[in-house]
Scaffold this motif. Structure first.
Motif: not given
Length: 245
Positions: A121-128, A156-163, A25-31, A72-78
């Motif tokens: 580049s700084l926040w994508l790995p964290a959210v992934c 569709d990123l849930p509220a509060g995940v990225f601020n 799901l995290r990967g799908q949202i980043l994609h 790339c990080f959408a693919g990394w998630s799983d």
């Protein structure tokens, strides 16, 4: 600083749901976010060119590189557990596993100069990896980050995940470092800023990663490989007895 406090509260509230979400799901949202930004590629390129003075060609190249990095990080998630985790050989009748886990709620300080690619580049790995983030945009070049934030709800990123916060580094860096409900910080800055973040962050044992202010964010090996997750994951080692035969 009041905005920071409210952003941390929102990120902390979103952490249980986001960290428990399936990697798929995290990967799908980043994609989906990558698709949203691809639809705004021309607007993003113009914002980068207008605010940085870069040529239109270089601005377009940076936008395409940023979208590719999100994919790339959408693919990394799983694949995080498989590539960063390990089954360790031990000289006892136990299975021994090392498993990566999200650090928690992270503060992210974006670079001043790389206002789009470096920012991503700084926040994508964290959210992934399942963290929630409170990110400070470039002080003087915040427009690309603001345009990315505008696309978050439709991804569709849930509220509060990225601020996202904008403001002056001099005022906000000490507030980030001292906030006791931030579990870690990933910051791009100079040696003086890094030392201040580590000193103030020691109060609640924050994990602090400082990236050099002249870092090359175009380097795919550094920013699309396992090293990108440094500061965004911690490792848990589990011992499990083998079954008797």
């Amino acid at each position: 600083r009041k905005d920071l406090r409210e952003a941390v509260e929102a990120a902390r509230a979103a952490l249980p749901g986001w960290s428990a979400a399936t990697p798929y799901l995290r990967g799908q949202i980043l994609h989906r976010l990558a698709e949203m930004l691809e639809g705004r590629a021309m607007e993003l390129a113009k914002a980068i060119a207008d605010t940085t003075g870069r040529s239109a060609k270089k601005a377009r190249a940076e936008v395409h590189a940023g979208i590719d990095r999100i994919v790339c990080f959408a693919g990394w998630s799983d694949k995080i557990s498989s590539l960063l985790g390990n089954q360790n050989p031990v000289a006892q009748p136990f299975h021994n596993f090392t498993v990566p886990e999200p650090v928690g709620t992270l503060g992210v300080i974006a670079p001043e100069s790389s206002s789009f690619l470096g920012f991503l580049s700084l926040w994508l790995p964290a959210v992934c990896a399942g963290n929630t983030v409170v990110c400070m945009a470039s002080e003087h070049l915040p427009l690309p980050a603001l345009l990315v934030a505008e696309s978050m709800p439709s991804s569709d990123l849930p509220a509060g995940v990225f601020n996202l916060l904008t403001g002056t580094r001099k005022e906000l860096l000490p507030a980030f470092a001292a906030h006791r409900d931030l579990d870690g910080i990933v910051a791009c800055g100079d040696a003086k800023e890094g030392a201040a973040l580590r000193e103030a962050g020691a109060d609640n044992l924050k994990r602090v990663r400082v990236v050099a202010s002249d870092a090359d964010f175009e380097c795919e090996r550094a920013w699309e490989g396992p090293e990108a997750f440094r500061g965004a994951v911690e490792y848990k080692t589990v011992w499990h007895p083998m079954s008797a035969e």
